[in-house]
Design an enzyme around this catalytic site. Structure first.
Site, short mmCIF file in Angstrom:
data_model
loop_
_atom_site.label_atom_id
_atom_site.label_comp_id
_atom_site.label_asym_id
_atom_site.label_seq_id
_atom_site.Cartn_x
_atom_site.Cartn_y
_atom_site.Cartn_z
N THR A 176 2.33 18.46 -4.56
CA THR A 176 2.82 19.46 -5.68
C THR A 176 2.02 20.78 -5.36
O THR A 176 0.95 20.84 -5.11
CB THR A 176 2.51 19.18 -6.99
OG1 THR A 176 2.55 17.82 -7.07
CG2 THR A 176 3.36 19.67 -7.81
N GLY A 223 10.17 14.14 -12.56
CA GLY A 223 8.95 14.01 -12.71
C GLY A 223 8.44 15.00 -14.03
O GLY A 223 8.94 15.61 -14.76
#
Lengths: 309, 309
Positions: free
Chosen positions: A168, A198
């Site tokens: 990420t 998410g």
């Protein structure tokens, strides 16, 4: 307050062989963000462009190089937020664009909504003149290999929802007046079901910025970060107690890991310009520039330093 | 702690002519939730079934009777959360099912994810044996009329992002041991762009439950509730300061309305069983049952009371 841009490139078990490229990527992103902040004075521009450089970098799980769904598709989440007016933009399930974080910003600035997903978000991308890439353009050999590995493990063990998809990316920034901003962009978790969202685009879970407390971007096991509302808890601790943002990050992530047995990492800047960098995972790549100093780290307690002017 | 189920039927400018049906709907939902809680002992069952009854009720903006997108489609959001293990399930952009809140629960219980949207969420609905209704089955004459009115106003004024779509539904519950749960289900805002996600499915914005602080469901202007992270702020105040959940709700909603000039409402139960019912909108419909007492209100400071055993 000294203007600062702090970025992360994801938490997890980062292989040694990948470290040189990962370090290079986060350092470049911090420098780009810092240059933009110097030039435009905008913390929003700074976090957006720092994240843009990581979205373009094949070594991170965002934009090009995103983790794949179980059906080999790229579906990306992103959020961006400015701490002065609490303005924010969020996107989910977007595909075929290299810069989801910029789409999140356009949604914030040019629509009457703050969170759009799927086809609706892609329509805004088209209307805003984004390059819509050919199908599969964001898929890489490495992301296909990760998916194949995931499927093998899933078949053997019947379940491994935390199979590593580190990478990420996120950024936080503060200017001389104490304005803060945060941005997070992610391809998601390898082998995820289509439609999975998410923590990154969920304000208060993976991303938040408020001039009265600070700006935070999280990385790690998305489902756990969302359930624990990690970023909100960190900023609430800073706001309501006397602890530093580093102590707050350590306390909240410690509690989350104890509770869910899943790991996460955080980068944060509070409204006074103090930094928080903490992770319960094996590693988290991060870098920041403040004045001429460029700092970078991957392992716990590591702080590599160089002068860049 | 006396087991309690508290529901809301949305905040906004509720027309006088609608009040009898609205009152009936929230009272019935509170009673259903309370009966379930007595029978099963599960706060999760209680909030789910209380919300189910409102999703079936044409007078509320959830399930049947949902507000429509600009293109006359129903796209629903929902979230459910249990405060003991911080287990949660969230859905966005689901269509053609009457009970999005039940789909959110199934995602929580039967998938490795906690938030699914769009086609991915609909696949779980199909796999879980949900009745997939014929296209348009959730559209009502009233929702079509609201959309037509919205389009007229939009054409005249060029923008009205808070045009009333009251009727989000939500429930919170507490059992004798202090277990709390929260659930919120919504059709969204009339005339919204396709793909728009509001605050309801965003944990910490519109919905959250934690046995250490309490359970909250919010209603009102979704974009503002999300940006202000309303539910997280309320629970953080309860956790970190000495104020009651009612005081916390009043403070946070007061700040939100001052800051964004948009209104919202909250129902909440803290971990000691104390209730919070507060709104900055003209009206919010709510009802709760505790023992034999059934309470209901719509206007500020209203508390209509009856004995139901």
């Amino acid at each position: 307050i000294q203007p600062t841009v702090l970025v992360h490139g994801g938490s997890g078990n980062i292989a040694d062989i990948k470290l040189p490229k990962i370090r290079l990527g986060v350092k470049r992103a911090a420098r780009i963000g810092h240059d933009v902040l110097q030039r435009t004075g905008s913390v929003l521009d700074a976090v957006e462009q720092a994240v843009n450089s990581l979205e373009e970098d094949i070594n991170f799980n965002a934009g090009y190089g995103s983790a794949l769904t179980y059906e080999s598709q790229v579906e990306m989440d992103a959020a961006i937020m400015h701490g002065a007016q609490l303005e924010a933009g969020c996107v989910s399930l977007v595909r075929d664009i290299i810069h989801p974080i910029t789409l999140a910003r356009r949604i914030m600035e040019n629509t009457r909504h703050r969170y759009l997903a799927g086809e609706g978000a892609m329509r805004i991308a088209a209307a805003e003149g984004f390059d819509i890439l050919p199908k599969g353009a964001l898929v890489t050999t490495a992301s296909l290999e990760s998916l194949a590995k995931f499927k093998k493990i899933l078949n053997k063990t019947g379940g491994s929802n935390s199979y590593g998809s580190p990478g990420t990316v996120g950024a936080v920034a503060v200017d001389a007046c104490g304005n803060v901003a945060a941005a997070t962009s992610i391809g998601g978790i390898t082998g995820k079901l289509p439609g999975r969202i998410g923590d990154s685009p969920v304000l208060g879970a993976g991303t938040y910025a408020d001039n009265e407390s600070g700006a935070v971007s999280a990385t790690g096991h998305g489902e756990s970060i969302m359930r624990f509302n990690v970023v909100s808890r960190v900023l609430a601790l800073v706001h309501h107690s006397n602890c530093t943002i580093q102590q707050a990050a350590a306390q909240v992530l410690g509690e989350m890991t104890k509770r869910f047995n899943e790991t996460a990492g955080i980068i944060a800047i509070d409204h006074r310009g103090q930094l928080g960098i903490y992770f319960t995972s094996q590693r988290m790549s991060w870098a920041y520039q403040r004045g001429a100093e460029l700092h970078c780290g991957v392992d716990p307690d590591e702080d590599e330093f160089e002068n860049v002017i």
